[in-house]
Structures are given as C-alpha cells and as structure tokens.
Design a protein around this motif. Structure first.
Motif, PDB file in Angstrom:
ATOM      1  N   GLY A  21       0.812  -1.209   0.000  1.00 54.73           N
ATOM      2  CA  GLY A  21       0.000   0.000   0.000  1.00 54.73           C
ATOM      3  C   GLY A  21       0.844   1.257   0.000  1.00 54.73           C
ATOM      4  N   THR A  22       1.985   1.214   0.696  1.00 53.28           N
ATOM      5  CA  THR A  22       2.882   2.370   0.717  1.00 53.28           C
ATOM      6  C   THR A  22       3.384   2.674  -0.688  1.00 53.28           C
ATOM      7  N   GLU A  23       3.743   1.638  -1.434  1.00 56.35           N
ATOM      8  CA  GLU A  23       4.217   1.835  -2.810  1.00 56.35           C
ATOM      9  C   GLU A  23       3.083   2.347  -3.704  1.00 56.35           C
ATOM     10  N   VAL A  24       1.884   1.828  -3.508  1.00 60.18           N
ATOM     11  CA  VAL A  24       0.722   2.319  -4.258  1.00 60.18           C
ATOM     12  C   VAL A  24       0.524   3.805  -3.985  1.00 60.18           C
ATOM     13  N   LEU A  25       0.616   4.184  -2.708  1.00 59.22           N
ATOM     14  CA  LEU A  25       0.454   5.590  -2.338  1.00 59.22           C
ATOM     15  C   LEU A  25       1.521   6.457  -3.004  1.00 59.22           C
ATOM     16  N   LYS A  26       2.774   5.987  -3.009  1.00 61.86           N
ATOM     17  CA  LYS A  26       3.854   6.735  -3.682  1.00 61.86           C
ATOM     18  C   LYS A  26       3.530   6.930  -5.161  1.00 61.86           C
ATOM     19  N   ARG A  27       3.060   5.875  -5.808  1.00 60.32           N
ATOM     20  CA  ARG A  27       2.762   5.954  -7.247  1.00 60.32           C
ATOM     21  C   ARG A  27       1.566   6.864  -7.526  1.00 60.32           C
ATOM     22  N   ILE A  28       0.575   6.825  -6.644  1.00 61.17           N
ATOM     23  CA  ILE A  28      -0.591   7.704  -6.784  1.00 61.17           C
ATOM     24  C   ILE A  28      -0.139   9.157  -6.737  1.00 61.17           C
ATOM     25  N   ARG A  29       0.684   9.480  -5.741  1.00 59.23           N
ATOM     26  CA  ARG A  29       1.157  10.862  -5.588  1.00 59.23           C
ATOM     27  C   ARG A  29       2.057  11.263  -6.755  1.00 59.23           C
ATOM     28  N   ALA A  30       2.867  10.320  -7.255  1.00 57.88           N
ATOM     29  CA  ALA A  30       3.746  10.610  -8.391  1.00 57.88           C
ATOM     30  C   ALA A  30       2.937  10.949  -9.647  1.00 57.88           C
ATOM     31  N   LYS A  31       1.719  10.403  -9.734  1.00 56.99           N
ATOM     32  CA  LYS A  31       0.836  10.707 -10.866  1.00 56.99           C
ATOM     33  C   LYS A  31       0.136  12.051 -10.688  1.00 56.99           C
ATOM     34  N   GLY A  32       0.352  12.690  -9.532  1.00 56.36           N
ATOM     35  CA  GLY A  32      -0.286  13.979  -9.262  1.00 56.36           C
ATOM     36  C   GLY A  32      -1.707  13.855  -8.750  1.00 56.36           C
ATOM     37  N   ILE A  33      -2.084  12.672  -8.303  1.00 56.91           N
ATOM     38  CA  ILE A  33      -3.434  12.449  -7.772  1.00 56.91           C
ATOM     39  C   ILE A  33      -3.420  12.786  -6.283  1.00 56.91           C
ATOM     40  N   ASN A  34      -4.241  13.750  -5.893  1.00 59.70           N
ATOM     41  CA  ASN A  34      -4.239  14.229  -4.511  1.00 59.70           C
ATOM     42  C   ASN A  34      -5.462  13.797  -3.721  1.00 59.70           C
ATOM     43  N   ALA A  35      -6.160  12.772  -4.177  1.00 57.02           N
ATOM     44  CA  ALA A  35      -7.332  12.291  -3.434  1.00 57.02           C
ATOM     45  C   ALA A  35      -6.904  11.897  -2.019  1.00 57.02           C
ATOM     46  N   PRO A  36      -7.738  12.211  -1.013  1.00 54.93           N
ATOM     47  CA  PRO A  36      -7.409  11.800   0.354  1.00 54.93           C
ATOM     48  C   PRO A  36      -7.299  10.276   0.437  1.00 54.93           C
ATOM     49  N   VAL A  37      -6.319   9.813   1.215  1.00 58.76           N
ATOM     50  CA  VAL A  37      -6.085   8.378   1.373  1.00 58.76           C
ATOM     51  C   VAL A  37      -6.169   8.020   2.851  1.00 58.76           C
ATOM     52  N   VAL A  38      -6.991   7.011   3.151  1.00 56.32           N
ATOM     53  CA  VAL A  38      -7.092   6.451   4.498  1.00 56.32           C
ATOM     54  C   VAL A  38      -6.337   5.132   4.480  1.00 56.32           C
ATOM     55  N   ILE A  39      -5.301   5.045   5.300  1.00 57.40           N
ATOM     56  CA  ILE A  39      -4.495   3.832   5.371  1.00 57.40           C
ATOM     57  C   ILE A  39      -5.174   2.835   6.303  1.00 57.40           C
ATOM     58  N   MET A  40      -5.272   1.582   5.851  1.00 56.61           N
ATOM     59  CA  MET A  40      -5.839   0.523   6.685  1.00 56.61           C
ATOM     60  C   MET A  40      -4.728  -0.475   6.999  1.00 56.61           C
ATOM     61  N   THR A  41      -4.601  -0.827   8.271  1.00 57.24           N
ATOM     62  CA  THR A  41      -3.565  -1.783   8.633  1.00 57.24           C
ATOM     63  C   THR A  41      -3.871  -2.457   9.954  1.00 57.24           C
ATOM     64  N   ALA A  42      -3.426  -3.680  10.065  1.00 57.81           N
ATOM     65  CA  ALA A  42      -3.488  -4.384  11.345  1.00 57.81           C
ATOM     66  C   ALA A  42      -2.157  -4.231  12.067  1.00 57.81           C
ATOM     67  N   PHE A  43      -1.158  -3.717  11.356  1.00 54.20           N
ATOM     68  CA  PHE A  43       0.201  -3.630  11.894  1.00 54.20           C
ATOM     69  C   PHE A  43       0.687  -2.189  11.876  1.00 54.20           C
ATOM     70  N   ALA A  44       0.034  -1.321  12.641  1.00 58.18           N
ATOM     71  CA  ALA A  44       0.428   0.086  12.665  1.00 58.18           C
ATOM     72  C   ALA A  44       1.779   0.233  13.343  1.00 58.18           C
ATOM     73  N   THR A  45       2.714   0.867  12.635  1.00 58.23           N
ATOM     74  CA  THR A  45       4.016   1.179  13.222  1.00 58.23           C
ATOM     75  C   THR A  45       4.253   2.669  13.047  1.00 58.23           C
ATOM     76  N   VAL A  46       5.121   3.205  13.870  1.00 55.57           N
ATOM     77  CA  VAL A  46       5.443   4.627  13.760  1.00 55.57           C
ATOM     78  C   VAL A  46       6.057   4.904  12.395  1.00 55.57           C
ATOM     79  N   LYS A  47       6.956   4.012  11.927  1.00 54.86           N
ATOM     80  CA  LYS A  47       7.608   4.229  10.633  1.00 54.86           C
ATOM     81  C   LYS A  47       6.580   4.284   9.507  1.00 54.86           C
ATOM     82  N   ASN A  48       5.667   3.321   9.485  1.00 53.49           N
ATOM     83  CA  ASN A  48       4.617   3.333   8.462  1.00 53.49           C
ATOM     84  C   ASN A  48       3.782   4.596   8.541  1.00 53.49           C
TER      85      ASN A  48
END
Length: 191
Positions: free
Chosen positions: A60-87
């Motif tokens: 999902g992090t890579e998808v988010l990077k690619r979305i932003r690289a395309k100039g798409i600024n839609a709000p993104v809600v991250i879903m995870t069972a493994f929340a870390t500070v780094k993520n």
C-alpha cells in the motif's frame, strides 16, 4: 456522488467497506491488490481511497507513492493491522490523512467520513495524529525523522504553535540551543 476506491486483499474488508459506503451514498470501486488499484486510478477519477498497507505484489505504501507521483491528490485512508510509527510517518509524508486500525467498526468508518465531509481541506485534518507520531519519534530519540516530519507538517500548517514548540524541543535535544530558542520564541508569539 463521490467515488471511493477500496483497496484490500481481504474480501471481508472490501465487502464491509463497500456495503457501508454504498449505504452512505458513495459510488464504490473495489480492488484486490495494488496493481488493480493503480489500473483503476489510471482510468477512473476517485474522491477518496481506503488503502491496505500489507498486500501481496505491491504494498500500500508503494501504491500511495505511485498515486502521488501521478499527481493524484485524493485523500487516502491507510488501513492496517500492523500500525508502526515508521509506516505512519512514511504514509503521512505521502499525504495519507489518517489510519484505520484493523479490525475496525462501521462507527470508526463513519467518524472518518463525517470528519472528511466537514473539512474544507482534508490534508490538514489530521494534525493531531501527525503530532502524536512526532511526539513518539521524539520519545524514541529518533530526532532526525521527527525533525523531517515536523518540517513537512509545518509546511502544510504554519499556524499551529505546538509544531514550533516541538521543533524547539528537537533542536534542544540535538544541542542546537540557538535554533531551539528561535522556535520556542515563535511558539510563544502565538499565545
């Protein structure tokens, strides 16, 4: 009608979110992985994205990077069972507006949707969450990452005195008392 993309490799999550969002009047697009999500984003405009972090093939992090690289600024809600500070920090830097910790309830989804509908600029909505992550980084003595993140947050929200105070704390911990004092004084000007 707003169009929402739900990206998750777990069928139950896609189904729960899809049904709930349709009941709330959204048009819902579903993707089972990052590749599908990127394909949909290339062909369909979306107003909001619910994005799982841990997926096969493309994270999902890579998808988010690619979305932003395309100039798409839609709000993104991250879903995870493994929340870390780094993520959290990485995704926040890329413009994710909040985290949705799995397992979640429809009440939590409602809260996120309600907050988004009342905000004029969803990218600034989650300042409290970002500051919580930054404080955690400072506690862990990860000062470089804390400072880098603070600079990003400051660029999007220069009117929050707590940001200046946290920058002052980081500089103080790094031993740069001159910069610490400058930012402390800036924070005091808001009071």
């Amino acid at each position: 009608m707003k169009r929402v993309l739900v990206v998750d490799d777990t069928k139950n999550i896609r189904t729960l979110l899809g049904i709930y969002l349709k009941l709330k009047g959204f048009e819902v697009l579903l993707a089972t992985n990052g590749t599908e999500a990127l394909s949909i984003i290339d062909t369909e405009p979306v107003d909001l994205i619910f994005l799982d972090i841990k997926m096969p093939e493309i994270s999902g992090t890579e998808v988010l990077k690619r979305i932003r690289a395309k100039g798409i600024n839609a709000p993104v809600v991250i879903m995870t069972a493994f929340a870390t500070v780094k993520n959290a920090v990485d995704c926040t830097k890329l413009g994710a507006i909040t985290y949705l910790q799995k397992p979640f309830t429809t009440d939590k989804i409602k809260t996120i949707i309600d907050e988004m509908m009342t905000e004029e600029d969803p990218s600034t909505k989650n300042i409290e969450y970002q500051l919580m992550i930054i404080k955690q980084l400072i506690t862990e003595n990860n000062l470089k990452k804390a400072l880098d993140t603070l600079k990003v947050v400051l660029s999007t929200d220069p009117n929050t005195p707590e940001i200046y105070e946290l920058i002052s704390i980081v500089y103080s911990k790094q031993g740069d008392l001159r910069k610490a004092e400058i930012f402390h004084n800036m924070a005091q000007q808001w009071k």
